[in-house]
Scaffold this active site. Structure first.
Site, mmCIF file in Angstrom:
data_model
loop_
_atom_site.group_PDB
_atom_site.id
_atom_site.type_symbol
_atom_site.label_atom_id
_atom_site.label_comp_id
_atom_site.label_asym_id
_atom_site.label_seq_id
_atom_site.Cartn_x
_atom_site.Cartn_y
_atom_site.Cartn_z
ATOM 1 N N ASP A 18 -5.851 -4.880 5.694
ATOM 2 C CA ASP A 18 -6.804 -4.534 7.594
ATOM 3 C C ASP A 18 -7.962 -4.291 7.508
ATOM 4 O O ASP A 18 -8.342 -5.281 8.183
ATOM 5 C CB ASP A 18 -5.754 -2.916 8.201
ATOM 6 N N ASP A 65 -10.550 -6.303 2.386
ATOM 7 C CA ASP A 65 -9.326 -7.123 1.841
ATOM 8 C C ASP A 65 -9.164 -8.040 2.131
ATOM 9 O O ASP A 65 -8.303 -9.403 1.335
ATOM 10 C CB ASP A 65 -8.271 -6.090 2.993
ATOM 11 N N ASP A 113 1.104 -1.235 -0.530
ATOM 12 C CA ASP A 113 0.079 0.237 -0.006
ATOM 13 C C ASP A 113 1.002 1.327 0.236
ATOM 14 O O ASP A 113 1.387 1.399 0.571
ATOM 15 C CB ASP A 113 -0.299 0.391 1.125
ATOM 16 N N GLU A 138 -2.856 17.693 6.011
ATOM 17 C CA GLU A 138 -2.359 18.373 4.587
ATOM 18 C C GLU A 138 -2.369 19.950 5.633
ATOM 19 O O GLU A 138 -1.617 20.799 4.916
ATOM 20 C CB GLU A 138 -3.645 18.366 3.456
#
Lengths: 577, 687
Positions: free
Chosen positions: B516, B520, B306, B347
């Site tokens: 996780d 998935d 990832d 951010e």
């Protein structure tokens, strides 16, 4: 040692390396069903024979089916040959009026030819009719060689197959091996040998008076044709008991050289065939390189050893080469080369008395066979024998690079290792136990001529040669007693030697063959893993060295104690035994 | 990453109990599972019986005039050989036990309060039971939160002291028995049967109690058994062979030869290597649910990583302010900072911090009539209204829209800058004041330090990397290029991830991935090695074949190395063990055959010349070989437990290196070792 002797070895290397890709490519096309030069001429015969054996629409066989056909065919061949040997007295082409063979000897002889061994307890020229030689011995020389080639190809298919479980059709492969590979080469070879002076006749024996005033009988027969297939097909049984030491079989120096080449040609070519089948010619060359290196190593030890006087010559104050038991017409290098080639390949043709080799020189033919007949080896079985050793080397080395071992992208797992272990240890175990049995019981002792290390070597050699399907002999170990009487009255087999040897040859042939087919069946169609930086390559020099080391170490660890008590003890002392 | 303190290789509290338990392991029924070491034990028993017969004066054949001290010494050293093999295993297990004991301490029986009001022991909980856990209480069993949110201290299983948040629904709903709730209240649905909890499995794993042989271990075992069979045949047939040469060999000598030749070194260390491999993973806080998974990790040749958290630091950060013509860079920084003051996203924080480099301090604007405009999915902008100005920052097209509606002019440079930044893998944010576009903020993924070198190493090991990201292909390509991965999957969804794994596997790749979330789970199950993050859902943890307690996706790389190391250690010691045999032959065979075919009057026969080590006497030679053979086992225990050092090299280089060390070294080492032991036995003790 002479320059011309080394030159001869060098020339052989060059020619063999040149022939290998050509013949190997041809064999690859033949078994791929592609058109070849002979397709036009042989196509109809192939279709008819194939239809007869396999039916009109031959189906692919998995390893069990293939192995079943091999066993069935070999059993039929064995029975037919046994009957021919036992009914000689009612057969045509028997100018000498030879009697039928004793049952135990016939058991050994039938096992010898069907297992592609060519071991000769029997003396062909003084016991077999021309009919038995041609219809029995020579035919089986073809058939057992064809079985070997077919099986080798089938095993290679299993290694190569990306999908499916089919290894091919045995009957189709058998037909192709016979018609396209063995017959044409044998015809060319026979004509060549005849042109050099080998004999080819159905006439009876010649009786003549010798210069010394005695009388001698010379056996004649269809020698050249039989010799050709015995060389090409690894069986190695000569028309004569003395094999290539008689000029009728091995007429000239040129003929001798070509005979060595004929011995090596098909087993070497199959490595190139293999490389093409798995789609990476370097894989084939890697096997060829290992075989050639071991072959040259053997020649490099044996030739100098045979270029020195033997202990017996020293005791007599003689100098020069060890020419005891060697053809005076030929050079020591000729004899040595033939010995090395014939034992490296599971052939067994000889032009010298191996028991007269020096200790060190004599250990080489033995050591060659003890590698399990993988230095070129017999046609077909040399290839699959080598592939079993490859898997062994791949397994140990593969772990060392931190990956589940893989060969050609296929994982080598417990099942493969189990089969490889069976295939690789079966023959050494037969050799050890048969030899031990023979030298420690009164049944076996009957066959042993000498005492001391020489007697031990004779026995060890006998079972090594038989179990490895080689067929060359060290002399001195007998399985047949033959009084001089017309028509072989009173001849009898040595039951223990004949039966033990016969069993060793059959088990030594078919057990590793089944193991190899089973491995091929298991690898066929297995998920392949993409090659990358982390993949251990098997077409590199490092791997070739590793493979060579694996083969040597396995053979040495198994046989060093035995070799020490035989040829090595003689090599370490100038004493005469 | 908070590592469990590693248990040293040799520690007194591990050695002492191991010394005792190694003796207990000599039980024949247990030894039979290891054919090589069982052969040693049978040989030791036979030699002991032979010695007893000699001592009691019974007439026994097969001693060939051996003195009793010789038979006794052989017997003693054979027992030691078998014992050392067991000791290696016991020490390996002991290290696991030390960790298991610590875990077991946490598996206290806690009363569980069911939601229906009843109470039962935690050991009796069944799947489906709903349990209520309040702050300060231990969670009684593994399960999924169905109600509530809580901070949980998972130090017990992870060693990580910072509490984590667990909540119903989503990907953070799994809880582990034995961990403690620190705040709030949750209701947990139990998912495990009693005795099968995560903690139970972990204890069993580190103890090696349920250890099953792995596929490669089984294959190697077969090969070693085959070798032993060959050597057994060699030794059995040697007696008649020697008899033909009028040489008698005593049974004790034959047994000594057999044990010396049999691959006892690797046979003795094989299971210790396997246990230690698991242990090395546990030390890295990774639980492999089977040994097979550890081996598979060594085979991995494709890693799916990832992007976020593995290749890049968690979030994007502002790295540059690019003003439009007519705007000062400082002016843009000032506006951007003001527009981000209320933005609590990472951010936003990074913009404020970057602006400080222009000497702009963080300001409190709570008063002065500042009005913050939060981000909405509709406007795709956020900002502040201050002093009659509207400061906005947002996606390029949103700002353009905003400016044009106010009939402002959009400079041509804006489009160019937006395109350039996106093309480089950055995320551009435009900033405007009223109808004037001030400039662009360049937000970038920050690569983890050293990640490029790591991928380089992986490539040399033959492992390719695929970056998985939700970014658009253009951004993904730029980051992939920068990080040095081999390939990337952009705009990834769980379905596309699964499809990619399947496709690569059909191309012959062995795929490892981490995950996780519940979505998935199918990909984790499909991958050859699926490492579930402990922070993930129960579904993910069930689907993978490893669980990373630290939830650190970078660890995949270490897992691959541990897997490779395990196989290499096995291969290297096998090679070493077999290569040793050459020297042992040179020691024992000349000793056995020293008098064979000797000339009358001469003491030594021709084969005596093969005594290249010039060992003192035949009996000393045989004993030296056996003593070497026994002592090499404890000598190599630390190597077996630590593992052969792994270097990220290509297969060919690695093979070459290991062949040189363990193959060639294995040929030479015993010559030296046996000679030294002989000097002691013969020179000092007079054997």
């Amino acid at each position: 040692m002479t320059a011309s002797g080394w030159l001869q070895i060098g020339l052989l290397l060059v020619l063999l390396t040149g022939i290998t890709p050509l013949l190997g490519g041809y064999i690859h096309r033949v078994f791929g069903g592609e058109r070849v030069l002979l397709t036009h001429a042989l196509g109809p015969a192939e279709r008819r024979l194939s239809a007869l054996l396999a039916g009109r629409e031959p189906a692919g066989q998995d390893w069990k089916g293939y192995a079943g056909s091999v066993l069935m065919f070999s059993a039929v061949c064995w029975l037919a040959l046994f009957l021919i040997l036992r009914t000689q007295s009612i057969q045509p082409f028997n100018p000498q009026g030879f009697r039928s063979g004793p049952w135990d000897l016939s058991f050994n002889t039938a096992s010898s030819l069907v297992s592609n061994t060519g071991w000769q307890f029997y003396a062909g020229d003084t016991t077999l009719s021309n009919f038995a030689q041609m219809a029995g011995i020579a035919v089986n020389g073809f058939l057992s060689a064809a079985v070997g080639v077919a099986t080798g190809i089938a095993v290679a298919r299993g290694f190569a197959n990306r999908s499916g479980k089919e290894l091919g059709n045995f009957w189709v492969d058998l037909t192709r091996a016979l018609l396209y590979v063995l017959l044409p080469l044998a015809i060319v070879g026979s004509v060549f040998l005849v042109s050099e002076g080998a004999i080819q006749t159905l006439a009876g024996n010649v009786h003549l008076s010798t210069l010394a005033g005695g009388s001698q009988t010379l056996a004649l027969g269809p020698v050249a044709s039989q010799k050709a297939i015995m060389l090409l097909g690894s069986a190695g049984a000569g028309f004569y008991a003395v094999n290539s030491t008689i000029p009728f079989e091995d007429p000239s120096g040129v003929a001798n050289f070509v005979q060595v080449l004929m011995i090596l040609a098909i087993p070497a070519a199959l490595t190139a065939t293999y490389g093409r089948m798995v789609g990476n010619r370097r894989q084939g060359w890697a096997l060829y390189a290992v075989m050639l290196a071991m072959f040259l190593g053997a020649a490099a030890v044996a030739y100098p050893a045979e270029s020195r006087p033997s202990p017996a010559m020293r005791a007599a104050g003689a100098h020069g080469l060890n020419m005891e038991g060697k053809e005076q017409r030929l050079q020591a290098s000729d004899s040595t080369l033939m010995a090395v080639a014939a034992t490296a390949v599971g052939n067994g043709s000889t032009n010298a008395a191996l028991d007269s080799f020096t200790g060190l020189g004599g250990s080489i033919p033995m050591a060659n066979m003890m590698t399990g007949e993988v230095i070129f080896g017999s046609v077909g079985s040399g290839l699959f024998g080598m592939l079993l050793m490859v898997l062994l080397a791949v397994f140990v080395a593969g772990l060392m690079v931190g990956r589940t071992p893989e060969y050609l992208g296929k994982r080598i797992e417990a099942r493969e290792i189990k089969l490889v272990t069976i295939g690789a240890i079966a023959v050494p175990l037969i050799v050890l136990f048969m030899t031990a049995w023979a030298i420690s019981t009164r049944y076996g002792m009957r066959s042993i001529f000498n005492a001391g290390p020489q007697g031990f070597s004779e026995t060890l050699y006998t079972y090594t040669s038989q179990a490895n399907n080689n067929g060359s002999a060290f002399a001195g170990y007998v399985g047949f007693s033959q009084p001089h009487a017309p028509g072989n009255v009173g001849a009898a087999g040595v039951t223990f030697a004949d039966l033990a040897g016969g069993a060793a040859m059959l088990v030594g042939r078919f057990l590793p063959m089944l193991a190899a087919l089973a491995v091929a069946g298991s690898l066929s169609g297995k998920r392949t893993i993409a090659a990358g930086e982390g993949t251990m390559r098997t077409d590199t020099a490092v791997f070739a060295v590793l493979l060579l080391a694996t083969i040597s170490i396995v053979a040495l660890l198994t046989f060093v104690p035995a070799l020490m008590l035989g040829p090595l003890v003689q090599a370490l002392t100038p004493r005469l035994f | 990453m908070n590592r469990r303190p590693r248990v040293g290789v040799i520690r007194v509290e591990i050695i002492l109990p191991a010394l005792a338990s190694a003796a207990g392991k000599l039980r024949p029924t247990r030894m039979m599972h290891n054919p090589v070491m069982f052969t040693v034990e049978v040989g030791a028993t036979l030699t002991t019986l032979l010695w007893l017969a000699q001592v009691t004066g019974a007439s026994v054949g097969g001693t060939s005039g051996d003195p009793t001290w010789f038979t006794a010494s052989i017997a003693g050293w054979l027992w030691l050989t078998a014992y050392f093999g067991n000791l290696a295993e016991a020490v390996a297990e002991g290290r696991g036990k030390a960790q298991a004991d610590a875990l077991r301490g946490m598996r206290t029986d806690t009363p569980a309060r069911l939601r229906d009001g009843t109470t039962k022991s935690s050991a009796e909980l069944l799947p489906g039971d709903l349990v209520e856990v309040l702050a300060g209480e231990l969670i009684p069993g593994d399960g999924t939160i169905v109600e509530g949110i809580a901070s949980v201290d998972e130090a017990a299983v992870t060693g990580e002291s910072a509490p984590v948040v667990r909540a119903a629904g989503g990907d953070r709903s799994a809880v582990t028995g034995g961990t403690r709730v620190l705040s709030d209240r949750i209701v947990v649905e139990i998912t495990q049967h009693p005795g099968e909890s995560f903690l139970d499995r972990m204890i069993a794993l580190v103890e090696g109690a349920q250890r099953r042989k792995t596929p490669n271990e089984i294959a190697l075992g077969i090969l070693l058994a085959g070798l032993t069979l060959i050597f057994l045949s060699v030794v059995i047939t040697l007696r008649p062979f020697a008899g033909f040469a009028h040489t008698a060999i005593s049974i004790a000598t034959l047994i000594a030869l057999l044990v010396a030749l049999a691959p006892t070194t690797i046979g003795a260390l094989l299971s210790a290597i396997g246990i230690a491999g698991m242990d090395r993973l546990v030390a890295r806080n990774v639980l492999a649910l089977s040994g097979r998974a550890v081996e598979a990790a060594g085979d991995v040749n494709l890693l799916m990583l990832d992007k976020t958290g593995t290749i890049t630091l968690g979030n994007r950060q502002a790295t540059a302010f690019i003003p439009m013509p007519g705007t000062e860079e400082r002016e843009l920084a000032d506006a951007a900072q003001l527009a981000s003051l209320a933005d609590e996203t990472p951010e936003g924080r990074s913009i404020v911090i970057l602006a400080k480099r222009y000497g702009l301090r963080e300001r409190e604007l709570g008063d002065a009539g500042a009005h913050f405009v939060p981000f909405t999915a509709e406007t795709r902008m956020s900002g502040v209204d201050l002093d009659g100005h509207e400061l906005r920052k947002g996606a390029g097209d949103a700002i353009v829209d905003h400016v044009q509606r106010r009939s402002g002019r959009v400079p041509a440079e804006l489009d160019r800058e937006l395109g350039r930044i996106a093309g480089d893998g950055g995320t551009p944010l435009a900033v405007c004041r009223d109808e004037v576009v001030l400039g662009v903020i360049d937000l970038r993924d920050i690569l983890k330090e050293g990640i490029h070198r790591r991928f380089e190493e992986l490539r040399r090991m033959g492992v390719k990397t695929v970056m998985i990201t939700g970014d658009n292909p253009r951004t993904a390509a730029a980051i992939a290029h920068e990080a040095g991965v081999d390939d990337f999957l952009a705009e990834a969804t769980p379905e596309r991830k699964l499809a990619l794994i399947r496709q690569r596997q059909s191309e012959g790749r062995i795929v490892a991935m981490t995950g996780d979330g519940t979505n998935d789970a199918p990909a984790l199950a499909q991958a050859d090695v699926g490492v579930a993050m402990n922070s993930g859902t129960q579904a993910a943890r069930e689907a993978g074949n490893m669980v990373d307690l630290d939830s650190d996706p970078t660890k995949l790389i270490e897992i691959v190395e541990v897997g490779k190391q395990l196989l290499i250690t096995r291969g290297a010691l096998t090679t070493f063990s077999i290569a040793n045999d050459v020297a042992k032959y040179f020691a024992i065979l000349p000793a056995v055959f020293v008098a064979t075919y000797a000339s009358v009057g001469a003491g030594n026969g021709p084969l005596g010349r093969l005594n290249v080590m010039s060992l003192g006497s035949p009996r000393s030679a045989i004993l030296s070989a056996i003593v070497y053979n026994a002592l090499i086992i404890p000598t190599l225990v630390p190597l077996a437990l630590r593992g052969v050092r792994y270097r990220p090299l290509g297969a060919s280089a690695l093979l070459y290196r290991n062949l040189a060390i363990y193959g060639l070294g294995g040929l030479i080492a015993p010559f030296v070792g046996i000679k030294l032991i002989d000097l002691l036995l013969h020179g000092v003790l007079g054997a």
